[in-house]
Structure formats: structure tokens, C-alpha cells
Scaffold this active site. Structure first.
Site, PDB file in Angstrom:
ATOM      1  CB  ALA A  69      -0.884  -0.013   1.244  1.00 34.89           C
ATOM      2  N   GLY A 112       0.828  -4.940   0.924  1.00 36.89           N
ATOM      3  CA  GLY A 112      -0.344  -5.027   0.054  1.00 36.89           C
ATOM      4  C   GLY A 112      -0.043  -5.685  -1.293  1.00 36.89           C
ATOM      5  CD  GLU A 115      -2.037  -7.460   2.932  1.00 33.36           C
ATOM      6  OE1 GLU A 115      -1.757  -6.313   2.562  1.00 33.36           O
ATOM      7  OE2 GLU A 115      -2.574  -7.696   4.029  1.00 33.36           O
ATOM      8  CD  GLU A 135       1.890  -5.325   5.733  1.00 32.33           C
ATOM      9  OE1 GLU A 135       2.682  -6.246   6.090  1.00 32.33           O
ATOM     10  OE2 GLU A 135       1.165  -5.407   4.735  1.00 32.33           O
TER      11      GLU A 135
HETATM   12  N1  CAA Z   1       4.660   3.252  -0.567  1.00 32.16           N
HETATM   13  C1  CAA Z   1       5.080   4.425  -1.075  1.00 32.16           C
HETATM   14  N2  CAA Z   1       6.261   4.555  -1.698  1.00 32.16           N
HETATM   15  C2  CAA Z   1       7.060   3.473  -1.814  1.00 32.16           C
HETATM   16  C3  CAA Z   1       6.652   2.216  -1.291  1.00 32.16           C
HETATM   17  C4  CAA Z   1       5.393   2.139  -0.641  1.00 32.16           C
HETATM   18  N3  CAA Z   1       4.938   0.970  -0.145  1.00 32.16           N
HETATM   19  N4  CAA Z   1       7.644   1.329  -1.538  1.00 32.16           N
HETATM   20  C5  CAA Z   1       8.604   1.996  -2.189  1.00 32.16           C
HETATM   21  N5  CAA Z   1       8.252   3.299  -2.359  1.00 32.16           N
HETATM   22  C6  CAA Z   1       9.017   4.357  -3.025  1.00 32.16           C
HETATM   23  C7  CAA Z   1      10.178   4.818  -2.155  1.00 32.16           C
HETATM   24  O1  CAA Z   1       9.728   5.757  -1.204  1.00 32.16           O
HETATM   25  C8  CAA Z   1      11.101   5.403  -3.185  1.00 32.16           C
HETATM   26  O2  CAA Z   1      10.608   6.679  -3.527  1.00 32.16           O
HETATM   27  P1  CAA Z   1      11.616   7.951  -3.626  1.00 32.16           P
HETATM   28  O3  CAA Z   1      12.534   7.607  -4.750  1.00 32.16           O
HETATM   29  O4  CAA Z   1      10.715   9.090  -3.910  1.00 32.16           O
HETATM   30  O5  CAA Z   1      12.322   8.017  -2.321  1.00 32.16           O
HETATM   31  C9  CAA Z   1      10.906   4.496  -4.405  1.00 32.16           C
HETATM   32  O6  CAA Z   1       9.651   3.838  -4.184  1.00 32.16           O
HETATM   33  C10 CAA Z   1      11.980   3.455  -4.538  1.00 32.16           C
HETATM   34  O7  CAA Z   1      12.050   2.723  -3.307  1.00 32.16           O
HETATM   35  P2  CAA Z   1      13.434   2.513  -2.517  1.00 32.16           P
HETATM   36  O8  CAA Z   1      14.368   3.631  -2.783  1.00 32.16           O
HETATM   37  O9  CAA Z   1      13.095   2.215  -1.103  1.00 32.16           O
HETATM   38  O10 CAA Z   1      13.974   1.207  -3.277  1.00 32.16           O
HETATM   39  P3  CAA Z   1      14.934   0.074  -2.670  1.00 32.16           P
HETATM   40  O11 CAA Z   1      15.331  -0.782  -3.819  1.00 32.16           O
HETATM   41  O12 CAA Z   1      15.998   0.685  -1.845  1.00 32.16           O
HETATM   42  O13 CAA Z   1      14.006  -0.796  -1.675  1.00 32.16           O
HETATM   43  C11 CAA Z   1      12.007  -1.951  -1.032  1.00 32.16           C
HETATM   44  C12 CAA Z   1      12.938  -1.552  -2.184  1.00 32.16           C
HETATM   45  C13 CAA Z   1      12.772  -2.911  -0.099  1.00 32.16           C
HETATM   46  C14 CAA Z   1      10.795  -2.646  -1.626  1.00 32.16           C
HETATM   47  C15 CAA Z   1      11.604  -0.682  -0.233  1.00 32.16           C
HETATM   48  O14 CAA Z   1      11.108   0.287  -1.148  1.00 32.16           O
HETATM   49  C16 CAA Z   1      10.547  -0.898   0.802  1.00 32.16           C
HETATM   50  O15 CAA Z   1      10.836  -1.433   1.855  1.00 32.16           O
HETATM   51  N6  CAA Z   1       9.288  -0.464   0.527  1.00 32.16           N
HETATM   52  C17 CAA Z   1       8.220  -0.503   1.481  1.00 32.16           C
HETATM   53  C18 CAA Z   1       7.684  -1.907   1.629  1.00 32.16           C
HETATM   54  C19 CAA Z   1       6.587  -1.933   2.674  1.00 32.16           C
HETATM   55  O16 CAA Z   1       6.774  -1.598   3.824  1.00 32.16           O
HETATM   56  N7  CAA Z   1       5.370  -2.339   2.256  1.00 32.16           N
HETATM   57  C20 CAA Z   1       4.239  -2.434   3.125  1.00 32.16           C
HETATM   58  C21 CAA Z   1       3.398  -1.221   3.011  1.00 32.16           C
HETATM   59  S1  CAA Z   1       2.088  -1.185   4.193  1.00 32.16           S
HETATM   60  C22 CAA Z   1       0.869  -2.129   3.546  1.00 32.16           C
HETATM   61  O17 CAA Z   1       0.984  -2.660   2.483  1.00 32.16           O
HETATM   62  C23 CAA Z   1      -0.370  -2.250   4.379  1.00 32.16           C
HETATM   63  C24 CAA Z   1      -1.294  -3.341   3.928  1.00 32.16           C
HETATM   64  O18 CAA Z   1      -1.307  -4.411   4.458  1.00 32.16           O
HETATM   65  C25 CAA Z   1      -2.248  -3.120   2.847  1.00 32.16           C
END
Ligand code: CAA
Length: 261
Positions: A69, A112, A115, A135
Site C-alpha cells: 500500500a 499489500g 496481499e 507492515e
Molecule cells: N509506498 C510508497 N512509496 C514506496 C513504497 C510504498 N509501499 N515502496 C517503495 N516506495 C518508493 C520509495 O519511497 C522510493 O521513492 P523515492 O525515490 O521518492 O524516495 C521508491 O519507491 C523506490 O524505493 P526505494 O528507494 O526504497 O527502493 P529500494 O530498492 O531501496 O528498496 C524496497 C525496495 C525494499 C521494496 C523498499 O522500497 C521498501 O521497503 N518499501 C516498502 C515496503 C513496505 O513496507 N510495504 C508495506 C506497506 S504497508 C501495507 O501494504 C499495508 C497493507 O497491508 C495493505
């Protein structure tokens, strides 16, 4: 053939009656903002209503299937806002699709994203795919079925480990755990997904809908209830012309020509 592109997805179909939804929000690793999920729902609605489509594939372009998400969209929300609007409830559209949906997981399937893939009926993964429910690291928990569908798919210990530690698993472990049914090199993923989707699309759409409903009941009922439901649905297929066509074609040693009636 292309159908349309929205702000976040591309929608197309092949002449094998397969619809394709490609998530394409590269700057955010296909994070599932509201707009993206609304476009996915619209594409699924169109494919579900379209008799020329028998199965659907959802995949991601770039490094991610979907990184979850949209965290930046969620950041400012408070409890009253998410509870009041039943935040994420509309994501359930994916699991209610009548036609079979195959997730072709090309890269990160986090939160998400994992999911979303689990709401699909069949999951294939590229050897580069990674699955996680991170999460907990954000101070929250999965909110679109992660604690439920993951546990049913891989069992309690691995689901607990993934949800409580937030640590991801790679494609090979996802295969062993039963989360996905096939792992292939990244450049073959869409071809493999399409082969299976095209096979499904050759079947009677009436029967595939009944069949997937029956399999899904396995997750929501006791064994006795499920077996009873299955038998009633099996009986119901005898009310279709396609059941007669399928059995006639076998007896006459020819290919069945289903008419979805
Ligand atoms: N939401 C918003 N933006 C996101 C995102 C997310 N879930 N995942 C990645 N991005 C964005 C980053 O902020 C970044 O943007 P900027 O360039 O503007 O800073 C861009 O995508 C590239 O990401 P990274 O620089 O972090 O890329 P990376 O290769 O270093 O890492 C990753 C990749 C490990 C997937 C890392 O991006 C990450 O950990 N993302 C978040 C994953 C996460 O926590 N997901 C769960 C979300 S909560 C949820 O989903 C609730 C639910 O149950 C429905």
C-alpha cells in the site's frame, strides 16, 4: 492488443482470450495508491463483463510486482479516518472476480503487494520475486488479508515469522511453502503465466467460475460443508450445455467447443 492505459496501469488482451493488467508506477515500485487500485478494479470489471476474455493475468512492470500500500498516502491518516471509511475494503474486488486471475509476480511483493497476489487464484513467480509482510516495521499490521491468506497458504509458523519479523522470503522458499505454484526465470514469467491462462480460457467460462467458487469454499467451511457444496455444484454443471459438449467431445475423440451456456 492494447485496450487502455490509466495513470498507473496498462490493460491489454491477447487473441487467446487472456486479459493482462500491468501495474506501472515505477517511481514508487508500483505502490498501490488508491488511484491504482481503482484502475485495477475498473479493468477487472471490464474483463469480467467481456465474453471474449476467459482468464486474467496481473503483473508488474519493472523491479516490483507491488511494494505494498502507498505508505506516503497512509502516513497522515488517523484511526477515525481509516475506520470510518473502512480503508482498503474496496481492495476485496480482486478476490471477488468471477473469472480466474493469475498473479505473475515479477519482483517485490511486499505488504499489500503480497496481499494483492494472494487475492488472485494462481500465483507464479519469477526467480527474482521476493515476498514479505513488512507492515510490523511500520508499526502496523497487514490490512488486506495478509495475516489470513498467508497463514492458510504457508501454515502458522512461517506466516507468524514473516508477519512478526517483517522479513521476506525468496521465490524458492515461496515455492516450497506452497505460496506459489511455479517459479521460472524472469524473462519466461509472462509466457508461462500466459500459457496457463490461455489453457484456462479455453474451458467453459460457466464451469471455471463454478470450479473456482468451489475451491474457494475450501478456505471458508468445514470439510463436510465443502464436500457437500462441491457435490451440489458438480450436479449443477449437468444443467449446462457445456457439460454435455465436454463429455460428447471426449466420447467422439474431438476437441470440445464450449459456448459458455
Ligand atoms: N509506498 C510508497 N512509496 C514506496 C513504497 C510504498 N509501499 N515502496 C517503495 N516506495 C518508493 C520509495 O519511497 C522510493 O521513492 P523515492 O525515490 O521518492 O524516495 C521508491 O519507491 C523506490 O524505493 P526505494 O528507494 O526504497 O527502493 P529500494 O530498492 O531501496 O528498496 C524496497 C525496495 C525494499 C521494496 C523498499 O522500497 C521498501 O521497503 N518499501 C516498502 C515496503 C513496505 O513496507 N510495504 C508495506 C506497506 S504497508 C501495507 O501494504 C499495508 C497493507 O497491508 C495493505
Amino acid at each position: 492488443e492494447n485496450r487502455w492505459s490509466g495513470d498507473f496501469i496498462h490493460v491489454s488482451h491477447t487473441d487467446a482470450k487472456v486479459g493482462l493488467i500491468e501495474l506501472d508506477r515505477p517511481k514508487a515500485l508500483n505502490a498501490l495508491c488508491d488511484g491504482l487500485m481503482l484502475e485495477v478494479a475498473k479493468a477487472l470489471d471490464e474483463f469480467d463483463a467481456d465474453k471474449s476474455i476467459g482468464a486474467v493475468i496481473i503483473t508488474g512492470r519493472g523491479r516490483a510486482f507491488a511494494a505494498g500500500a502507498d505508505i506516503k498516502e497512509m502516513l497522515p491518516l488517523n484511526y477515525a479516518q481509516v475506520a470510518g471509511g473502512d480503508f482498503l475494503a474496496h481492495w476485496g474486488r480482486v478476490s471477488k472476480n468471477t473469472k480466474p486471475v493469475l498473479a505473475a509476480v515479477n519482483g517485490f511483493a511486499f505488504g499489500g503487494g503480497c496481499e494483492l497476489a494472494m487475492m488472485c487464484d494462481i500465483m507464479y513467480a519469477s526467480d527474482k520475486a521476493v515476498f514479505g509482510q513488512p507492515e510490523i516495521k511500520l508499526g502496523t499490521i497487514p490490512g488486506a488479508g495478509g495475516t489470513q491468506r498467508l497463514t492458510r497458504a504457508v501454515g502458522k509458523s512461517l506466516a507468524m515469522e514473516m508477519c512478526l519479523s517483517g522479513e521476506p522470503i525468496k521465490a524458492d522458499q515461496a515455492l516450497v511453502a506452497g505460496l506459489v505454484s511455479k517459479v521460472v526465470p524472469g524473462d519466461q514469467l509472462l509466457d508461462e503465466a500466459h500459457k496457463t491462462a490461455a489453457k484456462i480460457a479455453e474451458m467453459s467460462q460457466l464451469t471455471t467460475a463454478i470450479c473456482k467458487e468451489a475451491v474457494n469454499v475450501a478456505f471458508e467451511s468445514t470439510l463436510a460443508e465443502g464436500v457437500r457444496f462441491e457435490r451440489r455444484m458438480f450436479h449443477a454443471t449437468f444443467g449446462t450445455e457445456d457439460r454435455r459438449e465436454g463429455m460428447s467431445a471426449f466420447a467422439e475423440k474431438r476437441k470440445a467447443n464450449f459456448k459458455d451456456c
